[in-house]
Design a protein around this motif. Structure first.
Motif, short mmCIF file in Angstrom:
data_model
loop_
_atom_site.label_atom_id
_atom_site.label_comp_id
_atom_site.label_asym_id
_atom_site.label_seq_id
_atom_site.Cartn_x
_atom_site.Cartn_y
_atom_site.Cartn_z
N CYS A 1 -4.12 2.65 -2.80
CA CYS A 1 -3.56 2.40 -1.46
C CYS A 1 -4.60 1.78 -0.54
O CYS A 1 -4.29 0.91 0.27
N HIS A 2 -5.86 2.22 -0.67
CA HIS A 2 -6.94 1.69 0.16
C HIS A 2 -7.39 0.31 -0.30
O HIS A 2 -7.88 -0.49 0.49
N ALA B 1 0.83 -1.22 0.00
CA ALA B 1 0.00 0.00 0.00
C ALA B 1 0.86 1.26 0.00
O ALA B 1 0.56 2.23 -0.71
N THR B 2 1.93 1.26 0.77
CA THR B 2 2.80 2.44 0.86
C THR B 2 3.48 2.72 -0.47
O THR B 2 3.63 3.89 -0.87
N GLU B 3 3.89 1.67 -1.16
CA GLU B 3 4.59 1.83 -2.44
C GLU B 3 3.68 2.41 -3.52
O GLU B 3 4.16 2.91 -4.53
N ASP C 1 -10.68 16.45 0.10
CA ASP C 1 -10.68 15.07 0.62
C ASP C 1 -12.03 14.39 0.45
O ASP C 1 -12.10 13.23 0.03
N GLU D 1 1.56 4.90 -3.13
CA GLU D 1 1.21 6.30 -2.86
C GLU D 1 1.50 7.25 -4.02
O GLU D 1 0.72 8.17 -4.27
N PRO D 2 2.61 7.06 -4.77
CA PRO D 2 2.83 7.94 -5.94
C PRO D 2 1.71 7.86 -6.97
O PRO D 2 1.40 8.86 -7.63
N GLU E 1 -1.55 7.25 -6.31
CA GLU E 1 -2.66 8.01 -5.77
C GLU E 1 -2.39 9.52 -5.86
O GLU E 1 -3.30 10.31 -6.17
N LYS E 2 -1.15 9.92 -5.64
CA LYS E 2 -0.80 11.34 -5.74
C LYS E 2 -1.01 11.85 -7.16
O LYS E 2 -1.56 12.95 -7.38
N ARG F 1 -4.82 12.08 -7.87
CA ARG F 1 -5.50 13.19 -7.19
C ARG F 1 -5.03 14.55 -7.67
O ARG F 1 -5.84 15.48 -7.83
N ASN G 1 -8.89 4.53 -4.88
CA ASN G 1 -7.57 4.81 -4.29
C ASN G 1 -6.83 3.49 -4.17
O ASN G 1 -7.21 2.63 -3.38
#
Length: 424
Positions: free
Chosen positions: A100-101, A53-55, A79, A57-58, A60-61, A64, A98
């Motif tokens: 990550c979610h 999930a952490t990997e 949000d 994040e780019p 999702e960024k 968004r 998302n």
């Protein structure tokens, strides 16, 4: 492994950025390409690799900060709006999840789906024969689990927003309200929207500021020029155009499967027939559509269309089902007894909202029409009902953008001789 994931994520971020550049001119095309194609690329990774999930994040960024602003025309995605857009379209979202979610949920679903295969491998079975019943039950369990996850997310969102916004989310969750988002933008079927139309449709969907060409802050009728006002203002004839789009489409489709189909037929004179109070008895009265052979062999049926704005002040305080019922009863009060007693025919009110939802009578009519179309054309019922819902949805979307951007005439009270475009 993490280094490989990092390289893949970097590649996908670059593809999101490229798609965002395309979205500046073709937002509908870019949205379809993302939901149907690009987003599926990392789904395999989510299902096969735990704890990433952490990997992600780019990704999702980029979604968004670049992709969502590009397809909506909005400079910033708050949000709450991001959470709404992550919901499936059937729940009022855009289906832009998302990653990550979703990482842990997708991985757990993958474990469930391959549980029997894992057992066979551990036992070193020479031959693996899947059990169809077990596979079906597992697929249903995964589908139900994912639906419950989205339902909980939606409930959490509803608790954090205003009642009016929650009601709007309910309107967008109605069957047919999001059909225009889930179909391919096929030019041959006239299912394409230009940049301004797509932006305006998203703005109207989520009550966002309009982007693109500026419009006057005051309507030519003197009222504040908001999106909601544009849906109800009768100047310019756009309310009638919205109604006529639905009527003409249904007339054309009914003519293909029924007999003696006619738009706006004149009703027979009442000639002293005793009808309940409220019934329209004037000579020369007309309904929207007449056809034969719809509900029964050679039976004559009259239809009358009403398209209402559920966000108008007269409707926004009522429950959504109650609003549809009110408009259906209004039509029946005006015409039902006259049709039954004088025309010796049946009457069906067709009530639709500007958000794309249908009343009970309209839903029942659409299903019957799809069934008849399926029997006559050879297409499956699912294909026919899908086609009808898509075409109705696009008719409504185009009429809404026309109402928002359309020319409403000159303001005759300001003393000016030039035409003013008093639209939003």
């Amino acid at each position: 492994m993490k280094e490989w994931v990092k390289n893949e994520v970097k590649t996908w971020v670059e593809e999101i950025e490229q798609l965002s550049d395309i979205a500046c001119n073709e937002p509908q095309l870019a949205y379809s390409a993302y939901t149907i194609g690009l987003s599926k690329k990392w789904n395999y990774l989510l299902r096969t690799t735990p704890g990433i999930a952490t990997e992600l994040e780019p990704i999702e960024k980029a979604i968004r900060e670049k992709f969502l602003p590009a397809i909506t025309g909005q400079p910033f995605i708050p949000d709450t709006l991001r959470s709404i857009m992550a919901l499936p379209t059937r729940m009022g979202g855009l289906g832009v999840e998302n990653p990550c979610h979703m990482a842990n949920l997708e991985y757990q679903n993958s474990l469930k789906a391959t549980e029997e295969l894992q057992k066979a491998i551990q036992k070193q079975d020479v031959e693996y024969i899947p059990n169809p019943e077990t596979e079906k039950a597992t697929a249903l369990s995964i589908k139900t689990g994912k639906a419950n996850y989205h339902k909980k997310c939606r409930e959490k969102i509803v608790q954090s927003i205003k009642p009016r916004e929650a009601r709007n989310l309910d309107l967008l969750s109605e069957k047919g309200a999001s059909t225009w988002l889930t179909c391919l933008p096929l030019k041959s079927l006239k299912l394409t929207l230009n940049r301004q139309e797509f932006f305006d449709s998203i703005s109207a969907r989520y009550d966002l500021p309009l982007v693109g060409q500026p419009r006057a802050t005051q309507c030519v009728c003197g009222e504040e020029n908001s999106i909601d006002h544009s849906m109800s203002c009768k100047r310019g004839g756009f309310v009638a155009v919205r109604h006529d789009c639905v009527r003409d489409f249904l007339t054309a489709e009914l003519d293909k499967v029924c007999y003696d189909t006619k738009a706006e037929p004149h009703l027979l004179e009442v000639r002293g027939a005793k009808l309940p109070p409220g019934t329209i008895t004037e000579d020369g009265a007309r309904l929207d559509i007449r056809t034969r052979g719809f509900w029964g062999p050679m039976d004559c049926t009259y239809f009358d269309v009403r398209v209402f704005n559920p966000r108008a002040q007269s409707n926004e305080t009522q429950d959504i089902p109650q609003t549809y019922a009110k408009h259906e009863e209004g039509k029946k009060k005006n015409y039902l007894h006259r049709i039954l007693e004088v025309e010796k025919a049946s009457f069906t009110p067709l009530v639709m909202s500007t958000t794309g939802g249908l009343g009970q009578e309209f839903s029942r009519t659409l299903k019957q029409l799809a069934d008849k179309k399926s029997r006559k054309t050879g297409y499956t019922y699912q294909e026919c009902i899908r086609y009808l819902r898509v075409r109705l949805s696009f008719s409504m979307v185009r009429s809404i953008t026309c109402s928002i951007r359309g020319y409403r005439g000159r303001n005759k009270n300001d003393g000016s001789s030039s035409d003013l475009y008093h639209t939003y």
